[in-house]
Scaffold this active site. Structure first.
Site, mmCIF file in Angstrom:
data_model
loop_
_atom_site.group_PDB
_atom_site.id
_atom_site.type_symbol
_atom_site.label_atom_id
_atom_site.label_comp_id
_atom_site.label_asym_id
_atom_site.label_seq_id
_atom_site.Cartn_x
_atom_site.Cartn_y
_atom_site.Cartn_z
ATOM 1 C CD GLU A 142 -32.826 17.502 -27.253
ATOM 2 O OE1 GLU A 142 -33.823 17.609 -26.520
ATOM 3 O OE2 GLU A 142 -32.275 16.413 -27.487
ATOM 4 C CD GLU A 298 -28.514 15.563 -25.317
ATOM 5 O OE1 GLU A 298 -29.496 14.843 -25.067
ATOM 6 O OE2 GLU A 298 -28.529 16.796 -25.182
ATOM 7 C CD GLU A 346 -33.003 15.029 -17.971
ATOM 8 O OE1 GLU A 346 -31.985 15.711 -17.706
ATOM 9 O OE2 GLU A 346 -33.479 14.917 -19.101
ATOM 10 C CE LYS A 347 -34.947 11.023 -7.573
ATOM 11 N NZ LYS A 347 -36.092 11.739 -8.182
ATOM 12 C CG HIS A 349 -31.309 10.030 -18.667
ATOM 13 N ND1 HIS A 349 -30.122 9.630 -19.240
ATOM 14 C CD2 HIS A 349 -32.114 10.404 -19.697
ATOM 15 C CE1 HIS A 349 -30.214 9.770 -20.556
ATOM 16 N NE2 HIS A 349 -31.408 10.230 -20.851
HETATM 17 C C1 GLA Z 1 -32.515 15.612 -24.357
HETATM 18 C C2 GLA Z 1 -31.868 16.793 -23.677
HETATM 19 C C3 GLA Z 1 -31.014 16.413 -22.497
HETATM 20 C C4 GLA Z 1 -31.658 15.325 -21.674
HETATM 21 C C5 GLA Z 1 -31.948 14.159 -22.566
HETATM 22 C C6 GLA Z 1 -32.550 12.988 -21.805
HETATM 23 O O1 GLA Z 1 -31.775 15.085 -25.364
HETATM 24 O O2 GLA Z 1 -31.106 17.560 -24.564
HETATM 25 O O3 GLA Z 1 -30.821 17.574 -21.713
HETATM 26 O O4 GLA Z 1 -32.842 15.800 -21.108
HETATM 27 O O5 GLA Z 1 -32.873 14.543 -23.548
HETATM 28 O O6 GLA Z 1 -32.690 11.862 -22.613
#
Ligand code: GLA
Length: 662
Positions: A142, A298, A346-347, A349
């Site tokens: 990203e 993703e 991100e736990k 997520h």
């Molecule tokens: C982005 C990142 C991932 C993660 C997601 C969470 O897309 O690429 O590593 O952090 O967000 O939604």
């Protein structure tokens, strides 16, 4: 059809790995993106590399029949990098440093960052180029996310060089930016700075070039890594994951450098209209490289962690949104991430394998979708199915959102409004640049094309002359590629085609207590009632026909919407920005005039709700119900999942069907 997700085995003890692989097989996983944030695990200190663990996990995945999209791991430099070389850290417009402790704290132009990244990628590429498990390279992650613009000293040096390359000499820059204004004339490139915090408005040409420079600088990082991968004689496709319509990176330019387009997309499950924004993103991804299937790299299996509140996905919603991508040309559905993290930001997520285990709805839906995708027959590739195109252009986006305009415009939202209007009518649509090959389209909608280069203007003109229907809307064709007015007034390139002249822009502002203003500009015509917002331009009709005139207010009786027959086609001009309902009315009128049928003939007349999508991929029509009510409608063909011949379809909420038309 790929199925899988980001896999971060470095977050887990090795004895968890065999179970991961077993579960992946159970879920139908075919590919994982490996090592995206593993730089500190691969290179714990400068000059120290540890590939043994990576060898082992790639080996295990390979034995398990799971392919690897191998990351170059350069997205998040480890703490030793900034501790040793603080100059790699990016800065904001006030000169404040973005410190380590999160992720992605690097200045993309930093020579130190680039050389450390290059060293890492070189080792990885040499080691794994020929590995049979590796089927794709995932460069960085990203690009530009979190830190859209960097104002560090590294950026300053790189910006000056970029400007020198672009302009050759400082006189050309002065001319392009119009620097005699406010005494901004530069004597040399060394006097130019990034647009850091200044007392008042920056030079618009400088702001626009800083956007171009930033997109190019990020792309340079990608290309550097791609070249290293190729130099190691790796032959797998190379990609980096996009983020839908992401302002900092001009994905039209980037797409040419991608072997396969991949996208990350997180619509808010709590917003009943968010499937329209994801439909837009997916149409954009297909349009970026129409002949090559793209991948949804993703998405989330369930709730996120990064909105202020994070609603779960409804039962079936994840699969419905996945099919929205498959229907639009995706040949793969992947998630962030495979196994939910135990620690870190991100736990909370969601993941394919939830922390709560396999006796969960998430796991059942993930394994269910894996089985469905595996059972699908091969779908048509590279089919060009749209007769409508909407112009979407990054340079215009950057320029139109520069400050100091008659009214602040949210360009993406306005383009999405037109997309949603066409989408609601179950009609297939592509996104294009003004200079694209438009020959396959019958209708081109060009919203707010403020910055319009000559080639784009000529191409749009040729499209209409050749029989196309072209809609140009307010605040278009005003400036050249340096954000300078063209000579001769406004709409100088397209005005003769449209048969109108723009005198002034007429911002619509809410009436204040002291100054009477005008907030909306309504007009009616064969398309119905339309409410104009934001701008009501004063235009003069020269050779066009008026389709609707403003009623009441400052411009009472003056033209709002015009049409002109040109060559074999038609050129329309809309002197305002309709609200969502008005946009739908105008879009409906244009679709009918251009003779464009919905994806499934006659669907609107059959009462198909606007919350049901119908998308074409060659001879396969996918219908998806994103609404809260069941829908039933006629659609004849073969159901690709059941193999049955059908004449009609009933869809409960979040149900979908893929029908090969008879
Ligand atoms: C982005 C990142 C991932 C993660 C997601 C969470 O897309 O690429 O590593 O952090 O967000 O939604």
């Amino acid at each position: 059809m790929h199925y899988g997700g980001d896999y971060n085995p470095e977050q887990w003890p090795e004895d968890v790995w065999p179970e991961d692989i077993e579960r992946m097989r159970e879920a139908g996983v075919t590919m994982v993106s490996l090592g995206i944030f593993a730089w500190s695990r691969i290179q714990p200190a400068e000059g120290v590399f540890d590939f043994d663990w990576l060898d082992r996990i790639i080996g295990l995945l390979h034995e398990g029949g799971i392919a690897v999209d191998l990351a170059t791991a350069t997205a998040s430099p480890p703490p030793w990098v900034s501790a040793t070389y603080p100059e790699v850290l990016p800065q904001d417009e006030n000169g404040a440093t973005y410190w380590p402790g999160s992720r992605q704290a690097f200045a993309p132009t930093s020579p130190v960052y680039r050389s450390l990244a290059a060293a890492l990628v070189t080792r990885l590429a040499e080691r794994y180029a020929q590995h049979p498990a590796v089927v794709m390279w995932h460069v960085n992650n990203e690009y530009g996310c979190h830190l859209n613009l960097d104002y560090s000293d590294a950026a300053q040096g790189a910006f000056r060089l970029w400007l020198e390359n672009r302009y050759g000499g400082i006189d050309a820059l002065n001319e392009a930016w119009g620097t005699f204004f406010w005494s901004q004339r530069y004597g040399s490139f060394a006097e130019v700075f990034p647009p850091r915090k200044a007392p008042y408005s920056h030079n618009p040409g400088q702001l626009l070039d800083y956007r171009r420079f930033t997109s190019d600088a990020l792309l340079e990082c990608y290309l550097m890594e791609k070249e290293i991968i190729r130099a190691a004689r790796a032959t797998q496709p190379v990609t980096t994951n996009f983020m839908g319509a992401f302002k900092p990176a001009d994905y039209w330019r980037w797409a040419a450098e991608m072997d396969v387009i991949t996208d990350d997309c997180y619509p808010d499950p709590n917003d009943p209209e968010s499937f329209r924004a994801s439909a837009f993103a997916r149409d954009l991804m297909r349009s970026l490289k129409p002949d090559v299937p793209w991948l949804l790299m993703e998405q989330s299996s369930n709730a996120l962690n990064w909105r202020p509140t994070n609603a779960p996905k409804a039962p079936g919603q994840m699969a419905a949104l996945s099919m929205q991508a498959v229907a639009r040309g995706a040949d793969g559905i992947l998630f962030f991430q495979w196994r939910q993290s135990r620690a870190g930001a991100e736990k909370f997520h969601s993941a394919m394998l939830p922390h709560a285990g396999t006796d969960t709805r998430t796991w059942r839906e993930v394994t269910g979708l894996g089985a469905e995708l595996a059972a699908l027959p091969e779908l048509p590739r590279g089919s060009r199915d749209a007769q409508v195109a909407i112009v979407f252009d990054w340079e215009n986006w950057w320029a139109i959102e520069n400050p100091d305009h008659p009214v602040a415009l949210d360009y993406l939202a306005l383009v999405q409004r037109w997309h949603a209007a066409v989408h609601r009518k179950h009609t297939q649509v592509d996104l294009v640049r003004a200079s694209a090959d438009l020959s396959g389209y019958r209708l081109v909608i060009a919203p707010q094309l403020y910055l319009l280069p000559e080639d784009g203007a000529a191409n749009l003109r040729d499209f209409a002359l050749a029989g196309g229907h072209l809609l140009v809307t307010a605040f278009s064709d005003l400036v050249d590629e340096h954000d300078r007015f063209r000579e001769g007034g406004f709409l100088t390139q397209l005005g003769p085609l449209l048969g109108v002249r723009v005198e002034d822009f007429g911002a619509l502002v809410s009436p204040g207590a002291d100054a009477p203003g005008q907030a909306i500009a309504p007009f009616t015509g064969p398309f119905g009632e339309v409410t104009g917002t934001l701008l009501a331009e004063e235009i003069h009709v020269e050779t066009a026909t008026v389709l609707g005139s403003f009623a009441g207010g400052r411009l009472d009786g003056r033209p709002a919407f015009t049409q002109r027959a040109v060559g074999d086609g038609r050129a329309y001009y809309l002197a305002t920005i309709p609200d969502a309902a008005g946009t739908a009315s105008v879009a409906g009128h244009l679709l009918a005039e251009a003779g464009i049928a919905p994806v499934v003939g006659g669907l609107p007349e059959r009462g198909l709700p606007e919350t049901v999508e119908a998308i074409r991929r060659g001879d396969v029509v996918t219908v998806i119900n994103h609404g809260a009510e069941s829908a039933e409608f006629a659609l004849a063909g073969t159901d690709l999942q059941s193999g049955e011949t059908v004449a009609s379809v009933t869809l409960a909420p979040f149900e979908y069907r893929l029908i090969r038309e008879s």
